[in-house]
Design a protein around this motif. Structure first.
Motif, PDB file in Angstrom:
ATOM      1  N   GLY A  88       0.843  -1.193   0.000  1.00 16.84           N
ATOM      2  CA  GLY A  88       0.000   0.000   0.000  1.00 16.84           C
ATOM      3  C   GLY A  88       0.876   1.239   0.000  1.00 16.84           C
ATOM      4  N   TYR A  89       0.614   2.129   0.935  1.00 12.92           N
ATOM      5  CA  TYR A  89       1.446   3.327   1.017  1.00 12.92           C
ATOM      6  C   TYR A  89       2.910   2.954   1.255  1.00 12.92           C
ATOM      7  CZ  TYR A  89      -2.799   6.168   1.636  1.00 12.92           C
ATOM      8  OH  TYR A  89      -4.009   6.795   1.473  1.00 12.92           O
ATOM      9  N   GLY A  90       3.776   3.584   0.501  1.00 15.99           N
ATOM     10  CA  GLY A  90       5.204   3.387   0.715  1.00 15.99           C
ATOM     11  C   GLY A  90       5.793   4.611   1.384  1.00 15.99           C
ATOM     12  N   PRO A  91       7.087   4.597   1.658  1.00 12.56           N
ATOM     13  CA  PRO A  91       7.740   5.766   2.256  1.00 12.56           C
ATOM     14  C   PRO A  91       7.715   6.942   1.276  1.00 12.56           C
ATOM     15  CG  PRO A  91       9.367   4.122   1.618  1.00 12.56           C
ATOM     16  CD  PRO A  91       8.028   3.487   1.435  1.00 12.56           C
ATOM     17  N   GLU A  92       7.328   8.108   1.776  1.00 15.36           N
ATOM     18  CA  GLU A  92       7.197   9.279   0.896  1.00 15.36           C
ATOM     19  C   GLU A  92       8.505   9.638   0.208  1.00 15.36           C
ATOM     20  OE1 GLU A  92       4.172   9.928   4.285  1.00 15.36           O
ATOM     21  OE2 GLU A  92       6.229   9.179   4.062  1.00 15.36           O
ATOM     22  N   GLN A  93       9.621   9.358   0.855  1.00 16.53           N
ATOM     23  CA  GLN A  93      10.915   9.721   0.276  1.00 16.53           C
ATOM     24  C   GLN A  93      11.467   8.654  -0.657  1.00 16.53           C
ATOM     25  OE1 GLN A  93      10.079   9.027   3.428  1.00 16.53           O
ATOM     26  NE2 GLN A  93      11.891   8.793   4.726  1.00 16.53           N
ATOM     27  N   GLY A  94      10.741   7.556  -0.845  1.00 16.87           N
ATOM     28  CA  GLY A  94      11.166   6.503  -1.752  1.00 16.87           C
ATOM     29  C   GLY A  94      11.563   5.234  -1.033  1.00 16.87           C
ATOM     30  N   TYR A  95      11.374   4.091  -1.695  1.00 15.55           N
ATOM     31  CA  TYR A  95      11.776   2.807  -1.119  1.00 15.55           C
ATOM     32  C   TYR A  95      13.304   2.724  -1.033  1.00 15.55           C
ATOM     33  CZ  TYR A  95       7.071   0.820  -1.391  1.00 15.55           C
ATOM     34  OH  TYR A  95       5.738   0.567  -1.198  1.00 15.55           O
ATOM     35  N   ALA A  96      13.776   2.020  -0.012  1.00 17.83           N
ATOM     36  CA  ALA A  96      15.215   1.904   0.211  1.00 17.83           C
ATOM     37  C   ALA A  96      15.924   1.262  -0.980  1.00 17.83           C
ATOM     38  CB  ALA A  96      15.480   1.100   1.484  1.00 17.83           C
ATOM     39  N   PHE A  97      15.262   0.292  -1.642  1.00 16.49           N
ATOM     40  CA  PHE A  97      15.930  -0.404  -2.741  1.00 16.49           C
ATOM     41  C   PHE A  97      16.275   0.558  -3.878  1.00 16.49           C
ATOM     42  CE2 PHE A  97      11.335  -1.196  -3.603  1.00 16.49           C
ATOM     43  CZ  PHE A  97      11.226  -0.639  -4.879  1.00 16.49           C
ATOM     44  N   LEU A  98      15.417   1.544  -4.155  1.00 16.01           N
ATOM     45  CA  LEU A  98      15.696   2.491  -5.225  1.00 16.01           C
ATOM     46  C   LEU A  98      16.705   3.549  -4.775  1.00 16.01           C
ATOM     47  CD1 LEU A  98      15.373   3.616  -8.016  1.00 16.01           C
ATOM     48  CD2 LEU A  98      13.256   4.751  -7.292  1.00 16.01           C
ATOM     49  N   ARG A  99      16.549   4.034  -3.565  1.00 19.53           N
ATOM     50  CA  ARG A  99      17.488   5.057  -3.083  1.00 19.53           C
ATOM     51  C   ARG A  99      18.912   4.505  -3.022  1.00 19.53           C
ATOM     52  NH1 ARG A  99      14.847   7.183   2.334  1.00 19.53           N
ATOM     53  NH2 ARG A  99      15.766   9.242   1.915  1.00 19.53           N
ATOM     54  N   GLU A 100      19.050   3.249  -2.626  1.00 23.07           N
ATOM     55  CA  GLU A 100      20.374   2.626  -2.585  1.00 23.07           C
ATOM     56  C   GLU A 100      20.932   2.420  -4.000  1.00 23.07           C
ATOM     57  OE1 GLU A 100      22.373   2.039  -0.172  1.00 23.07           O
ATOM     58  OE2 GLU A 100      21.064   2.376   1.575  1.00 23.07           O
TER      59      GLU A 100
ATOM     60  N   ASP B 246      19.723   8.591   2.719  1.00 26.33           N
ATOM     61  CA  ASP B 246      18.680   9.461   3.271  1.00 26.33           C
ATOM     62  C   ASP B 246      18.842  10.917   2.837  1.00 26.33           C
ATOM     63  OD1 ASP B 246      20.918   9.989   4.786  1.00 26.33           O
ATOM     64  OD2 ASP B 246      19.952   9.677   6.727  1.00 26.33           O
ATOM     65  N   GLU B 247      19.784  11.166   1.927  1.00 26.54           N
ATOM     66  CA  GLU B 247      19.887  12.479   1.292  1.00 26.54           C
ATOM     67  C   GLU B 247      19.234  12.473  -0.088  1.00 26.54           C
ATOM     68  OE1 GLU B 247      23.944  14.418   3.031  1.00 26.54           O
ATOM     69  OE2 GLU B 247      24.199  12.549   1.899  1.00 26.54           O
ATOM     70  N   ILE B 248      18.651  11.334  -0.471  1.00 26.62           N
ATOM     71  CA  ILE B 248      18.005  11.149  -1.773  1.00 26.62           C
ATOM     72  C   ILE B 248      16.501  11.023  -1.569  1.00 26.62           C
ATOM     73  CG2 ILE B 248      17.798   9.621  -3.777  1.00 26.62           C
ATOM     74  CD1 ILE B 248      20.766   8.817  -3.205  1.00 26.62           C
ATOM     75  N   PHE B 249      15.735  11.792  -2.353  1.00 24.24           N
ATOM     76  CA  PHE B 249      14.276  11.792  -2.246  1.00 24.24           C
ATOM     77  C   PHE B 249      13.684  11.469  -3.613  1.00 24.24           C
ATOM     78  CE2 PHE B 249      15.921  14.453   1.070  1.00 24.24           C
ATOM     79  CZ  PHE B 249      15.068  14.293   2.158  1.00 24.24           C
ATOM     80  N   VAL B 250      12.977  10.358  -3.712  1.00 26.51           N
ATOM     81  CA  VAL B 250      12.359   9.929  -4.965  1.00 26.51           C
ATOM     82  C   VAL B 250      11.038  10.677  -5.153  1.00 26.51           C
ATOM     83  CG1 VAL B 250      11.436   7.956  -6.244  1.00 26.51           C
ATOM     84  CG2 VAL B 250      13.440   7.666  -4.761  1.00 26.51           C
ATOM     85  N   SER B 251      10.777  11.079  -6.399  1.00 29.31           N
ATOM     86  CA  SER B 251       9.556  11.846  -6.673  1.00 29.31           C
ATOM     87  C   SER B 251       8.965  11.452  -8.018  1.00 29.31           C
ATOM     88  CB  SER B 251       9.866  13.344  -6.669  1.00 29.31           C
ATOM     89  OG  SER B 251      10.552  13.696  -7.864  1.00 29.31           O
ATOM     90  N   ASP B 252       7.893  12.142  -8.404  1.00 27.63           N
ATOM     91  CA  ASP B 252       7.219  11.836  -9.670  1.00 27.63           C
ATOM     92  C   ASP B 252       7.706  12.705 -10.829  1.00 27.63           C
ATOM     93  OD1 ASP B 252       6.140  14.253  -8.946  1.00 27.63           O
ATOM     94  OD2 ASP B 252       4.050  13.601  -9.001  1.00 27.63           O
TER      95      ASP B 252
END
Length: 409
Positions: A71-83, A100-106
């Protein structure tokens, strides 16, 4: 009666690309027998690569099973993508950041537009001219400008990018709080060297400014002295925020995924005079106003960093780079001065015979059935120039380039 935001009424007409779309639609309706080729808006023509599609399908299957549904994921992005981003785009280049300095967005457009919310309405903004319209318009909406006169807004520090400087912005003589830089640049297609960027970072450190650095086109860089990230520059992690996108790199224009890097070392002044973390402020903004990028899209983005994904995407980028070379060759054979195209998917041409930007747009549309973007739509310094993009198919790009080269001026 409810009162509207007064600053919206400072905006000039409609958004540039919606104006172009209306003109093109009207021409097509009046001339249904004509084939119009677009080298205008920066949308891609090649499909998502197989590695991305396979990851997207697997993630869709996961969403159909109770055991793997999310369902809802972490607003800043899943760890697998940020890593994956951290390793693929930064650590592999010797840039020391943390996930944690990386923020995934649309989308980078959304992030660039929204990031200005973190700064005071009184913050002084400096931006390149010509410039991607979103940088300027969102600050107009926020009330950081005065009225529009003679092609410019009062209260903005404009950084002219001209032929004399190879379209590189020069340092302002006055203090700027927020500095927008885009390299490789949209619309001019030119890029800043490491030495040039170092001067900007040094200025920002001296003036306690923040650089908002748009590097959405870094994957198109071919020259060794052009940095792919501003964090290749000494001191940049103290003063710079970087925006990147999967749209033009991996064809995600319709899939929507990007990311913004906000180093923890970047500080701003709080109302009480203390220093505040820009990273913490952006996290607070995102967790309040954004519910995150869909899980399936983030899995697709992760595949961009796989060995297969990298190879397949580089092949697609190579096609667009070849399109840029085709356009440049055709323009120069026709005696038209053109820039860019070497480190970016944009070609910035000088309109011939003294034609203004919109007159050249009309001539190109009506006589060659080719669509581009008038330079003046990017700012006063864009008058007399015109942008073409390399994102169409190879066949249509060659046809369009030939048509432009055959025009009589």
């Amino acid at each position: 009666m409810t009162t509207a935001n007064e600053h919206y009424f400072k905006l000039q007409g409609s958004y540039l690309f919606s104006t172009i779309a209306k003109k093109v639609a009207a021409y097509k309706e009046a001339h249904p027998d004509k084939q119009v080729i677009s080298l205008g808006i920066g949308d891609v023509s090649q499909p998502l690569v197989p590695a991305v599609i396979e990851a997207l399908h697997r993630a869709c299957d996961e969403m159909g099973q109770a055991e793997t549904f999310r369902g809802y994921g972490p607003e800043q992005g899943y760890a697998f993508l940020r890593e994956a981003i951290l390793q693929g785009d930064y650590l592999s280049r010797g840039i020391n950041l943390s996930a944690d300095e990386i923020f995934v967005s649309d989308g980078a457009k959304s992030d660039v537009a929204n990031f200005q919310e973190l700064f005071a309405p009184s913050a002084k903004v400096a931006l390149q001219d010509p410039v991607y319209p979103v940088y300027l318009d969102t600050n107009v909406m926020a009330g950081r400008t005065q009225m529009y006169q003679n092609g410019r807004y009062g209260g903005i520090i404009y950084l002219p990018c001209t032929e004399e400087t190879n379209f590189a912005p020069q340092l302002p003589a006055e203090h700027a709080d927020i500095i927008y830089l885009c390299s490789p640049n949209n619309p001019t297609g030119t890029a800043l060297t490491k030495a040039q960027l170092q001067r900007w970072v040094d200025y920002a450190r001296e003036h306690h400014s923040i650089i908002l650095y748009d590097s959405a086109y870094e994957a198109y860089i071919t020259q060794n002295d052009i940095p792919h990230s501003i964090y290749e520059i000494d001191g940049a992690q103290e003063v710079a925020v970087e925006f990147r996108s999967f749209s033009k790199t991996a064809g995600f224009t319709g899939t929507r995924c990007a990311y913004t890097v906000v180093p923890k070392a970047v500080k701003v002044t709080a109302p009480d005079g203390s220093l505040a973390s820009l990273n913490a402020l952006w996290l607070r903004r995102q967790t309040t106003k954004f519910n995150g990028v869909p899980y399936i899209v983030q899995r697709a983005a992760q595949a961009v960093y796989s060995q297969q994904g990298r190879m397949q995407i580089q092949e697609v980028i190579g096609r667009y780079q070849q399109n840029a070379r085709v356009i440049l060759t055709a323009l120069r054979k026709a005696g038209i001065t053109a820039y860019g195209g070497e480190n970016a998917p944009y070609i910035w041409l000088k309109t011939p015979k003294g034609l203004d930007s919109w007159s050249f747009f009309d001539k190109l549309l009506t006589e060659a059935q080719v669509v581009g973007t008038p330079g003046v739509g990017f700012g006063a310094c864009g008058e007399g120039f015109f942008r073409l993009t390399a994102f169409n198919t190879a066949v249509l790009t060659e046809q369009a380039a030939l048509r432009v080269a055959q025009l009589q001026f």
